[in-house]
Design a protein around this motif. Structure first.
Motif, PDB file in Angstrom:
ATOM      1  N   ILE A 117       0.849  -1.196   0.000  1.00  0.00           N
ATOM      2  CA  ILE A 117       0.000   0.000   0.000  1.00  0.00           C
ATOM      3  C   ILE A 117       0.880   1.241   0.000  1.00  0.00           C
ATOM      4  O   ILE A 117       1.838   1.342   0.788  1.00  0.00           O
ATOM      5  CB  ILE A 117      -0.944   0.003   1.224  1.00  0.00           C
ATOM      6  N   ASN A 118       0.574   2.170  -0.883  1.00  0.00           N
ATOM      7  CA  ASN A 118       1.309   3.441  -0.956  1.00  0.00           C
ATOM      8  C   ASN A 118       0.814   4.350   0.166  1.00  0.00           C
ATOM      9  O   ASN A 118      -0.216   5.007   0.040  1.00  0.00           O
ATOM     10  CB  ASN A 118       1.088   4.098  -2.322  1.00  0.00           C
ATOM     11  N   VAL A 119       1.557   4.383   1.270  1.00  0.00           N
ATOM     12  CA  VAL A 119       1.117   5.095   2.462  1.00  0.00           C
ATOM     13  C   VAL A 119       1.000   6.595   2.201  1.00  0.00           C
ATOM     14  O   VAL A 119       0.048   7.243   2.648  1.00  0.00           O
ATOM     15  CB  VAL A 119       2.065   4.816   3.640  1.00  0.00           C
ATOM     16  N   ALA A 120       1.950   7.157   1.459  1.00  0.00           N
ATOM     17  CA  ALA A 120       1.916   8.594   1.179  1.00  0.00           C
ATOM     18  C   ALA A 120       0.651   8.960   0.393  1.00  0.00           C
ATOM     19  O   ALA A 120       0.009   9.988   0.653  1.00  0.00           O
ATOM     20  CB  ALA A 120       3.165   9.008   0.402  1.00  0.00           C
ATOM     21  N   HIS A 121       0.278   8.115  -0.553  1.00  0.00           N
ATOM     22  CA  HIS A 121      -0.939   8.353  -1.338  1.00  0.00           C
ATOM     23  C   HIS A 121      -2.186   8.237  -0.461  1.00  0.00           C
ATOM     24  O   HIS A 121      -3.111   9.051  -0.573  1.00  0.00           O
ATOM     25  CB  HIS A 121      -1.016   7.345  -2.491  1.00  0.00           C
ATOM     26  N   VAL A 122      -2.190   7.270   0.437  1.00  0.00           N
ATOM     27  CA  VAL A 122      -3.331   7.083   1.339  1.00  0.00           C
ATOM     28  C   VAL A 122      -3.467   8.278   2.274  1.00  0.00           C
ATOM     29  O   VAL A 122      -4.577   8.764   2.527  1.00  0.00           O
ATOM     30  CB  VAL A 122      -3.192   5.775   2.135  1.00  0.00           C
ATOM     31  N   TYR A 123      -2.354   8.751   2.783  1.00  0.00           N
ATOM     32  CA  TYR A 123      -2.382   9.949   3.634  1.00  0.00           C
ATOM     33  C   TYR A 123      -3.001  11.123   2.882  1.00  0.00           C
ATOM     34  O   TYR A 123      -3.852  11.847   3.410  1.00  0.00           O
ATOM     35  CB  TYR A 123      -0.965  10.310   4.083  1.00  0.00           C
ATOM     36  N   ALA A 124      -2.548  11.313   1.637  1.00  0.00           N
ATOM     37  CA  ALA A 124      -3.039  12.441   0.844  1.00  0.00           C
ATOM     38  C   ALA A 124      -4.526  12.277   0.524  1.00  0.00           C
ATOM     39  O   ALA A 124      -5.290  13.248   0.563  1.00  0.00           O
ATOM     40  CB  ALA A 124      -2.226  12.570  -0.444  1.00  0.00           C
ATOM     41  N   MET A 125      -4.954  11.052   0.221  1.00  0.00           N
ATOM     42  CA  MET A 125      -6.366  10.809  -0.060  1.00  0.00           C
ATOM     43  C   MET A 125      -7.225  11.070   1.172  1.00  0.00           C
ATOM     44  O   MET A 125      -8.329  11.612   1.073  1.00  0.00           O
ATOM     45  CB  MET A 125      -6.558   9.371  -0.540  1.00  0.00           C
ATOM     46  N   THR A 126      -6.726  10.672   2.333  1.00  0.00           N
ATOM     47  CA  THR A 126      -7.465  10.903   3.576  1.00  0.00           C
ATOM     48  C   THR A 126      -7.615  12.397   3.841  1.00  0.00           C
ATOM     49  O   THR A 126      -8.701  12.877   4.185  1.00  0.00           O
ATOM     50  CB  THR A 126      -6.735  10.247   4.759  1.00  0.00           C
ATOM     51  N   PHE A 127      -6.518  13.129   3.683  1.00  0.00           N
ATOM     52  CA  PHE A 127      -6.560  14.578   3.876  1.00  0.00           C
ATOM     53  C   PHE A 127      -7.500  15.218   2.864  1.00  0.00           C
ATOM     54  O   PHE A 127      -8.251  16.148   3.188  1.00  0.00           O
ATOM     55  CB  PHE A 127      -5.149  15.159   3.740  1.00  0.00           C
ATOM     56  N   ALA A 128      -7.497  14.694   1.639  1.00  0.00           N
ATOM     57  CA  ALA A 128      -8.372  15.227   0.593  1.00  0.00           C
ATOM     58  C   ALA A 128      -9.841  14.984   0.923  1.00  0.00           C
ATOM     59  O   ALA A 128     -10.689  15.862   0.722  1.00  0.00           O
ATOM     60  CB  ALA A 128      -8.020  14.596  -0.750  1.00  0.00           C
ATOM     61  N   LEU A 129     -10.166  13.800   1.423  1.00  0.00           N
ATOM     62  CA  LEU A 129     -11.551  13.499   1.794  1.00  0.00           C
ATOM     63  C   LEU A 129     -12.017  14.411   2.929  1.00  0.00           C
ATOM     64  O   LEU A 129     -13.144  14.915   2.919  1.00  0.00           O
ATOM     65  CB  LEU A 129     -11.671  12.031   2.223  1.00  0.00           C
TER      66      LEU A 129
END
Length: 290
Positions: free
Chosen positions: A186-198
């Motif tokens: 899992i791309n953690v940096a991408h998940v972090y950014a998606m969470t912040f975006a949501l």
């Protein structure tokens, strides 16, 4: 003494306003649940969204509720970019660094808004701002009825994303165990950014629901985010259900105190609840001890 009808109207309108409070808190608790940090830029980003709704109305004549459809993806993109290219890299993986960066972002955004729009308060004049919905003997505010419906729909959509989509499963995996999620690809940096975006997208929806009946200035978001912090603590840090129920409860508490003490003292009840929760159940209604 107020009549029962007036009291029930106040409670109902407070419950509906609480749903919008809950929407603001949803973004805050979602970010905390995954990144495990308090986003100090949350209030400033709400203010940005409110100004975007105002601009859509003033420049293009777009109704605030329709503007949500345009502003939400823009705020989603802004949230993603901020986390992926500014907050993440500049914090170097440190929780303390993230706190400082989001605090700095809040100050920068607020001052940019002050330079661009001055300190004047801006409002949107709509035909339905003072509209009412008669339900039996009760007269409910039309914008708040819409706010309740949209907030609940957004919460349901967020639940679907987190529980029925691949990115939602990745978000829950990273929230549970960041290292383990990374080891399985899992791309953690991408998940972090998606969470912040949501979380930021939730602010855009809340902004569209607030603007028909509230004003905006460079510091407006700070007042709402204080209530949101209280809701997050009341519901339990990181709990989506807790944020929703906590928001509804806080809306009712504020309505009761406003009715009996006046609008200027209505928020006393909110902070009394905040102190009581910290004393009796610091983990909140649905929180768990770490």
């Amino acid at each position: 003494m107020y009549s029962p009808i007036i009291i029930f109207e106040a409670l109902a309108n407070g419950l509906m306003l609480g749903a919008v409070y809950a929407l603001i808190a949803l973004g805050l608790t979602l970010i905390y649940g995954v990144l495990h940090i308090v986003n100090f830029a949350h209030g400033a980003l709400l203010t940005v969204a409110m100004y975007a709704i105002w601009l859509a109305f003033e420049k293009f004549g777009l109704d605030p509720y329709l503007a949500i459809l345009i502003v939400t993806p823009l705020m989603f993109a802004l949230g993603y970019a901020l986390q992926r290219f500014i907050i993440g890299p500049s914090s170097h993986g440190s929780d303390n660094g993230i706190l400082l960066v989001t605090l700095g972002l809040s100050i920068v955004i607020q001052n940019l808004l002050l330079a661009g729009f001055s300190s004047d308060t801006l409002t949107i004049a709509t035909d339905y701002a003072f509209g009412v919905v008669p339900i039996g003997p009760l007269l409910l505010s039309l914008p708040r009825v819409i706010g309740l419906g949209v907030s609940l729909l957004t919460a349901l959509l967020l639940w679907f994303v987190l529980n029925r989509t691949d990115i939602g499963k990745a978000i829950r995996a990273v929230a549970k165990e960041r290292l383990g999620a990374s080891l399985v690809g899992i791309n953690v940096a991408h998940v972090y950014a998606m969470t912040f975006a949501l979380g930021t997208a939730c602010l855009a929806i809340a902004a569209g629901l607030l603007m028909p009946t509230f004003y905006v200035s460079p510091t407006t978001g700070a007042a709402f985010v204080l209530v949101a912090f209280t809701i997050v603590v009341l519901g339990g840090m990181g709990s989506i259900l807790g944020a929703l129920i906590g928001g509804l409860l806080i809306g009712v508490v504020e309505a009761v105190f406003s009715l009996f003490l006046g609008d200027s003292l209505g928020q006393i009840g909110i902070f009394l609840i905040f102190i009581l929760v910290l004393l009796v159940k610091p983990t909140g209604l649905f929180g768990a001890r770490g």
